[in-house]
Design an enzyme around this catalytic site. Structure first.
Site, PDB file in Angstrom:
ATOM      1  N   LYS A 124      31.201  58.968  23.930  1.00 20.83           N
ATOM      2  CA  LYS A 124      32.574  59.045  24.400  1.00 20.83           C
ATOM      3  C   LYS A 124      33.365  60.012  23.525  1.00 20.83           C
ATOM      4  CE  LYS A 124      36.140  55.830  26.012  1.00 20.83           C
ATOM      5  NZ  LYS A 124      36.513  54.395  26.101  1.00 20.83           N
ATOM      6  N   ARG A 137      42.832  39.652  39.320  1.00 23.10           N
ATOM      7  CA  ARG A 137      41.411  39.344  39.454  1.00 23.10           C
ATOM      8  C   ARG A 137      41.082  37.895  39.114  1.00 23.10           C
ATOM      9  NH1 ARG A 137      38.055  44.393  37.111  1.00 23.10           N
ATOM     10  NH2 ARG A 137      36.754  43.728  38.833  1.00 23.10           N
ATOM     11  N   GLU A 158      37.820  38.984  33.445  1.00 22.03           N
ATOM     12  CA  GLU A 158      39.073  38.237  33.445  1.00 22.03           C
ATOM     13  C   GLU A 158      38.896  36.809  33.957  1.00 22.03           C
ATOM     14  OE1 GLU A 158      40.012  42.580  33.553  1.00 22.03           O
ATOM     15  OE2 GLU A 158      38.670  41.275  34.703  1.00 22.03           O
TER      16      GLU A 158
END
Length: 605
Positions: free
Chosen positions: A247, A360, A332
């Site tokens: 990344k 969610r 979540e």
């Protein structure tokens, strides 16, 4: 800056025509382009710098849009946009009317899924593959680009379970950089580490679930990635291509960014990687500091987050109390129900999410927490209009969703002092769930109250005037309501501004206050349908309050990306717009003057 190779790419066909020797130069130009443009506009930099070679190989091997490519999540799609003819639009990245920061169907035929909530790409791919099989479209391939962070989400494994048992020839490109916002957590991370190191013996997890497995492949070697993709395309059945990437690759400030601040950035100086300009303390930082102070005196308080420790401000709490913070990964639903278990055992969990991601886990909030009357506090960052990230990230649904949860108490602080105060109050509630919501960005100055009446903060009261208009502000829109009050007072309208602090459920004292005014307007940065204004109107109707209640808020629609002040203004949430609406409604509600009775003429006798 010159982009001699990238400048010739107007689509994937141009890319396929390049000689392999030209690809390193192209990759370098793409990175230079992204650093220049994204530092100037803000956006997701680190994730895109890590997928440059992977995306080049993707478009050289597969034929989008005939082959369907789904990105999970869409913030890693900038290179895809560059290679599909959208270079000129990057100066308008995330600006109103400009290039979206995520795939956007109306923007390009190459953007299939407007996907910016993680762990969904494999389910889309499963459905696409099944539909193609039924429709006889065997010439099309489905490619899902997902990350190791996204695989921490339960929905990804629901899809894997289906794909691995005859779900079709889906190619899963696993972009493994060891991170989402923070380092990937859990058993999956350990398994991928073993695969990268070559220390795993026997069938790996993907093979056990029915996938062919290719890798690990150096995700920054275009030739190696192309070869793996071609092998995958020649296989029947589902296959995982495991690409190991870095990344932020190619930008020193992102490569050395242990805190992952370069994942998503505002406007920064590209030479230093530092933000340009100053600003007031952020809501997130204010919350994080207060959580650390609370943790020192409340050993029962624990914190949970879903792969976003630093973005939600929990890194200080984690540093001071490492055993009392739990990162569930992008999960979540699990986070909420795990919090329910902690509350059952006697702790007071604080679940910290972006408001958009609460969507969610609504079932878990309702059935796993509220049904049991458990003391779990939800802290919702980025509530209301968030701006440049667009419709999937506006946190505008939380008030409507939480308003349906029995026993849920929702607070909206108007300034940092109220955040501190309301967080303390929430943590003292032991018979049910609570939630605090605050927006993205700077917290702004304190807005003092004239006084407190039964828990309601009175911010403005026009003296020596009738009680004409009551303005009920939600959270940070207190400043907007106060500005409107000044404009109304100048028009000779008596006005009261009140901040309920705890906006849901509606306080009976607020209903009583509304009954004393000719007209009530609520002002909120959530959708009007089912929001605070709708709840207040219902409460007033139940109490047979004759005075009308008018809700000012956001429409029942998906709102495009743009700057927060502009979006609020577009939907009437400025002081001037609120005042004009109040004036129009007040004049319409005012009784007409009674005409004089006609004079009777005497009739002579």
């Amino acid at each position: 800056m010159s982009f001699s190779v990238l400048g010739r790419i107007t689509g994937s066909e141009d890319l396929k025509g390049l000689h392999p020797d030209q690809l390193p130069a192209l990759a370098g130009e793409i990175r230079d382009f992204l650093i220049e443009k994204v530092c100037a506009t803000g956006g997701h930099l680190g994730p895109n710098l890590g997928v440059v070679e992977l995306t080049i190989a993707l478009h050289r091997v597969f034929d989008s849009p005939v082959d369907r490519v789904v990105f999970d999540t869409g913030h890693q799609s900038y290179v895809h946009k560059l290679l599909t003819g959208r270079q000129a639009a990057f100066d308008s990245l995330r600006a109103a009317g400009g290039l979206s920061g995520y795939p956007l169907r109306e923007e390009s035929e190459h953007d299939l899924v407007e996907n910016s909530h993680a762990s969904t790409a494999l389910s889309y791919a499963d459905g696409l593959a099944k539909a193609q099989r039924l429709l006889g479209e065997d010439h099309r391939r489905v490619v899902a680009v997902t990350g190791d962070g996204a695989l921490t989400g339960g929905m990804a494994w629901e899809a894997m379970n289906n794909l691995g048992s005859g779900g079709g020839s889906v190619i899963v490109v696993l972009n493994d950089n060891g991170r989402s916002y923070d380092p990937t957590v859990g058993g999956l991370a350990e398994h991928l580490t073993a695969l990268r190191a070559g220390s795993h013996q026997g069938p790996n997890l993907f093979e056990t679930m029915g996938f062919a497995y290719l890798g690990p492949v150096d995700g920054h070697d275009v030739a190696a990635v192309e070869e793996a993709f071609r092998r995958a395309a020649g296989l029947t059945g589902p296959v995982v291509v495991h690409c190991v990437t870095e990344k932020g690759r190619g930008y020193v400030h992102a490569e050395n960014d242990e805190a992952d601040r370069m994942h998503g950035i505002g406007v920064v100086d590209s030479a230093t990687g530092l933000p340009r300009g100053g600003g007031s303390p952020s809501w997130t930082g204010t919350f994080g500091s207060e959580m650390e102070r609370i943790g020192a005196r409340r050993p029962d308080v624990v914190a949970l987050t879903a792969a976003m420790l630093r973005p939600v401000g929990l890194h200080r709490f984690a540093r001071s109390f490492p055993d009392r913070v739990f990162d569930t990964g992008i999960a979540e639903q699990h986070a909420v129900t795990s919090a329910a278990g902690m509350a059952m055992a006697g702790l007071h969990p604080v679940v910290c999410l972006y408001a958009t991601f609460l969507n969610r886990a609504v079932d878990q909030v309702m059935m796993d927490v509220a049904l049991h009357g458990l003391p779990v506090t939800f802290v919702l960052d980025r509530a209301g209009v968030t701006g440049p990230d667009g419709p999937s990230h506006h946190g505008m649904w939380d008030l409507s969703l939480l308003g349906t949860v029995p026993g849920m108490r929702v607070a909206a602080p108007r300034d940092p002092a109220r955040l501190t105060e309301l967080l303390e109050e929430a943590l003292d509630i032991g018979d049910g769930p609570t939630a605090l919501r605050f927006p993205k960005g700077g917290a702004g100055p304190e807005i003092p109250a004239l006084g407190r009446m039964q828990g309601l903060d009175v911010l403005h009261r026009t003296r020596s005037r009738p009680l004409d208009v009551l303005l009920v502000s939600t959270g940070v829109l207190a400043g907007t309501a106060l500005g409107a009050a000044e404009l109304l007072a100048a028009e000779g309208v008596g006005v009261t501004v009140v901040d309920p602090r705890w906006v849901l459920p509606v306080s009976p004292d607020l209903v009583h206050l509304a009954a004393r005014h000719t007209l009530t307007l609520s002002v909120e940065d959530g959708v009007r349908a089912g929001g605070v204004g709708a709840a207040l109107a219902q409460a007033c109707a139940d109490a047979r309050v004759p005075a009308p209640v008018h809700a000012l808020g956001l429409p029942h629609a998906f709102l495009d990306h743009g700057e927060r002040p502009d979006i609020l203004a577009e939907h009437g949430l400025t002081a001037r717009s609120v005042a004009d609406t109040a004036l129009a409604l007040h004049h319409a509600a005012a009784p007409s003057p009674t005409p004089p009775a006609p004079r009777r003429e005497r009739t002579p006798r």
